[in-house]
Motif scaffolding. Structure first.
Motif, mmCIF file in Angstrom:
data_model
loop_
_atom_site.group_PDB
_atom_site.id
_atom_site.type_symbol
_atom_site.label_atom_id
_atom_site.label_comp_id
_atom_site.label_asym_id
_atom_site.label_seq_id
_atom_site.Cartn_x
_atom_site.Cartn_y
_atom_site.Cartn_z
ATOM 1 N N UNK A 53 -14.082 -21.759 -11.878
ATOM 2 C CA UNK A 53 -13.120 -21.744 -12.974
ATOM 3 C C UNK A 53 -11.676 -21.715 -12.483
ATOM 4 N N UNK A 54 -11.449 -21.391 -11.185
ATOM 5 C CA UNK A 54 -10.101 -21.444 -10.639
ATOM 6 C C UNK A 54 -9.545 -22.858 -10.648
ATOM 7 N N UNK A 55 -10.423 -23.866 -10.753
ATOM 8 C CA UNK A 55 -9.967 -25.255 -10.788
ATOM 9 C C UNK A 55 -9.660 -25.753 -12.197
ATOM 10 N N UNK A 56 -10.014 -24.954 -13.222
ATOM 11 C CA UNK A 56 -9.840 -25.411 -14.602
ATOM 12 C C UNK A 56 -8.392 -25.791 -14.946
ATOM 13 N N UNK A 57 -7.384 -24.966 -14.618
ATOM 14 C CA UNK A 57 -6.028 -25.313 -15.046
ATOM 15 C C UNK A 57 -5.545 -26.665 -14.528
ATOM 16 N N UNK A 58 -5.992 -27.051 -13.343
ATOM 17 C CA UNK A 58 -5.519 -28.298 -12.751
ATOM 18 C C UNK A 58 -6.321 -29.528 -13.116
ATOM 19 N N UNK A 59 -7.443 -29.357 -13.814
ATOM 20 C CA UNK A 59 -8.323 -30.498 -14.097
ATOM 21 C C UNK A 59 -7.616 -31.646 -14.822
ATOM 22 N N UNK A 60 -6.801 -31.381 -15.844
ATOM 23 C CA UNK A 60 -6.165 -32.512 -16.532
ATOM 24 C C UNK A 60 -5.274 -33.358 -15.623
ATOM 25 N N UNK A 61 -4.857 -32.795 -14.477
ATOM 26 C CA UNK A 61 -3.996 -33.545 -13.555
ATOM 27 C C UNK A 61 -4.788 -34.279 -12.470
ATOM 28 N N UNK A 62 -6.092 -34.122 -12.454
ATOM 29 C CA UNK A 62 -6.871 -34.863 -11.464
ATOM 30 C C UNK A 62 -6.714 -36.361 -11.689
ATOM 31 N N UNK A 63 -6.747 -37.115 -10.623
ATOM 32 C CA UNK A 63 -6.601 -38.567 -10.736
ATOM 33 C C UNK A 63 -7.685 -39.146 -11.644
ATOM 34 N N UNK A 64 -7.253 -39.873 -12.668
ATOM 35 C CA UNK A 64 -8.124 -40.593 -13.604
ATOM 36 C C UNK A 64 -9.231 -39.677 -14.160
ATOM 37 N N UNK A 65 -8.784 -38.542 -14.684
ATOM 38 C CA UNK A 65 -9.758 -37.594 -15.217
ATOM 39 C C UNK A 65 -10.573 -38.213 -16.340
#
Length: 209
Positions: free
Chosen positions: A114-126
């Motif tokens: 869940x530490x990765x949740x905040x950054x998910x929308x910024x992942x390349x081509x989510x």
């Protein structure tokens, strides 16, 4: 092939620098909770999200540590070297597109903390990632469980096998991090949380010292 009969494969990515018992425990929990046929550990060549530590094993050596970590396990785990073989910065969307071309008809789910949740929308081509795979998210002590608004509508109680869903996984309850283990090793300690064969390889090769 229907979603009900497609092989269900979890993908656990990361630097694995070094791999530890938290990684293995998360894979075991996901295997059961999601009724997976297999979990593949996908070591990055170079992460787009984290700075590489200044010293330590190179990508091929990290691959060897991960293979050592999985040696002897009775679970259907294996190392997927696709990102290291490709080289360069490892983007999840590139990996998923390559896997889908190579193995059509599979049902893929990314296993993340869940530490990765905040950054998910910024992942390349989510948006493309969610066309190809779902997300299995595990709680981690000290991190928020808040789902970013763009992903909230994708939450499900159970994974159907279709792409584009977000489901919660059981937490491991383990307070382990690769960075913390590296720090302990660099100070000459023998930290808890490393598979025996991984610690042996680290000592043999003098990694992180």
């Amino acid at each position: 092939m229907s979603q009900e009969t497609a092989s269900r494969i979890g993908l656990l990515g990361g630097a694995f620098n070094p791999p530890h018992l938290g990684h293995l425990r998360l894979a075991e929990l996901a295997l059961r909770a999601l009724c997976l046929d297999e979990v593949r550990f996908v070591p990055t060549a170079r992460s787009p999200h984290k700075a590489e530590p200044g010293a330590g094993p190179d990508a091929r050596s990290r691959l060897g540590l991960l293979e050592a970590a999985l040696a002897g396990t009775a679970c259907p785990f294996r190392v997927e070297p696709i990102e290291i073989e490709r080289g360069g910065t490892s983007y999840t969307v590139d990996t998923l597109e390559a896997l889908c071309r190579r193995e059509p008809g599979r049902a893929w789910i990314l296993l993340i903390g869940c530490d990765q949740l905040p950054g998910l929308p910024q992942w390349r081509r989510m948006d493309r990632i969610l066309e190809l795979a779902s997300l299995g998210v595990a709680p981690r002590p000290g991190f928020s469980l808040e789902v970013p608004l763009p992903l909230e509508a994708r939450r499900r109680d159970q994974w159907s096998g279709a792409p584009g869903e977000l489901v919660w996984l059981p937490g491991t309850g383990l307070l382990l991090s690769s960075s913390g283990l590296r720090s302990e090793i660099s100070r000459g300690h023998s930290p808890e949380g490393l598979p025996i064969q991984v610690e042996a390889a680290i000592r043999r090769e003098n990694y992180y010292l």
